[in-house]
Scaffold this active site. Structure first.
Site, PDB file in Angstrom:
ATOM      1  N   SER A 189      -3.602  46.847 -17.294  1.00  0.00           N
ATOM      2  CA  SER A 189      -2.364  46.390 -17.919  1.00  0.00           C
ATOM      3  C   SER A 189      -1.891  45.073 -17.301  1.00  0.00           C
ATOM      4  O   SER A 189      -2.621  44.090 -17.322  1.00  0.00           O
ATOM      5  CB  SER A 189      -1.306  47.493 -17.804  1.00  0.00           C
ATOM      6  N   ASP A 230      -2.953  52.283 -28.763  1.00  0.00           N
ATOM      7  CA  ASP A 230      -2.239  51.830 -27.568  1.00  0.00           C
ATOM      8  C   ASP A 230      -0.892  51.248 -27.999  1.00  0.00           C
ATOM      9  O   ASP A 230      -0.832  50.173 -28.593  1.00  0.00           O
ATOM     10  CB  ASP A 230      -3.071  50.781 -26.821  1.00  0.00           C
ATOM     11  N   HIS A 253      -2.703  54.077 -23.443  1.00  0.00           N
ATOM     12  CA  HIS A 253      -2.696  52.886 -22.596  1.00  0.00           C
ATOM     13  C   HIS A 253      -3.389  53.096 -21.250  1.00  0.00           C
ATOM     14  O   HIS A 253      -3.594  52.128 -20.521  1.00  0.00           O
ATOM     15  CB  HIS A 253      -1.239  52.453 -22.367  1.00  0.00           C
TER      16      HIS A 253
END
Length: 266
Positions: free
Chosen positions: A96, A218, A246
């Protein structure tokens, strides 16, 4: 200095290979999220795990609202870590927002990183004309307000959105616990820095080979964002995973490991 950095960032090293892998967690997490991933690599690699200052078991007394008001403060954590351990030519695996932190580090000091592996990356989370980041600005503001009003309710709301995989509720429960373990004030600032930073102009500066692991469904970094990152980084490869949500390193560790191993063998 070395011992101070190791303590500050709760650095842990496993494996003794010649090539070093640095695993970097995303917002709201700590190195715990790599517990099912890192052991798969310790037989052939030197694996470095750490917590950003303010996260996990890092020394939170070293947290500075000024230093960590931008992603460059977290990038400096990475520089400090690499310098303390005398690391060069590492493979950086970032989840991320850490994908962007690793990218910033690579662009500034290319001798540090040989390859980038980005898991569910996003350079910019907000929608605008010609770009779909996934959120409207008001969505972000509401999430930040919710964090201030009732942090635990925010975590309870966000965990299933991030994890998906409703047929495996323990994944959501475990991730909610990870979120709740954070200092609410620090987490709120990290969230604002994460969701309001715009790193799109940095993508074109990337010179190292890059693997982008993009999941299905996601809600934080949709497929369109993965394709955008792939298009902007010249020497990159986009892999559309079977995993949902995610956090594939938590929900689908075996698939995540397989894609990373395949890329490293090339």
């Amino acid at each position: 200095m070395k011992e101070a950095i190791i303590k500050r960032n709760n650095v842990r090293i496993i494996g003794e290979g010649k090539q070093t892998l640095v695993f970097a967690h995303g917002f709201g997490c700590d190195q715990y999220v790599w517990n099912r991933i890192a052991p798969a690599f310790e037989g052939r690699y030197r694996v470095v795990l750490f917590d950003y200052v303010g996260s996990g078991k890092s020394d939170k007394s070293k947290y500075s609202t000024e230093r960590y008001s931008t992603l460059h403060g977290y990038k400096q954590d990475l520089f400090d870590l690499c310098d303390a351990l005398d690391l060069r030519n590492v493979v950086f695996v970032g989840h991320s927002v850490s994908s962007m932190i690793g990218m910033l580090a690579s662009n500034e000091r290319p001798e540090l990183i040989t390859k980038l592996i980005m898991i569910a990356p996003s350079p910019y989370y907000m929608n605008e004309e010609g770009y779909r980041g996934g959120f409207e600005p008001t969505d972000i503001d509401e999430l930040l307000d919710m964090m201030e009003v009732n942090y635990k309710e925010w975590a309870k709301y966000l965990a299933p959105v991030i994890m998906q995989n409703s047929d495996r509720p323990t994944l959501t429960d475990d991730f909610e616990s990870i979120l709740c373990s954070n200092d609410p004030v620090i987490a709120r600032q990290f969230a604002e820095v994460t969701f309001k930073s715009d790193m799109r102009e940095e993508l074109g500066k990337v010179k190292v080979p890059t693997l982008i692991l993009q999941t299905q469904f996601d809600a934080i970094a949709p497929v369109e964002v993965g394709r955008y990152v792939n298009a902007k980084i010249e020497n990159s490869r986009l892999v559309l995973m079977e995993a949902k949500g995610h956090n594939p390193h938590l929900s689908d560790a075996e698939e995540t490991i397989a894609h990373i191993q395949a890329y490293l063998k090339e």
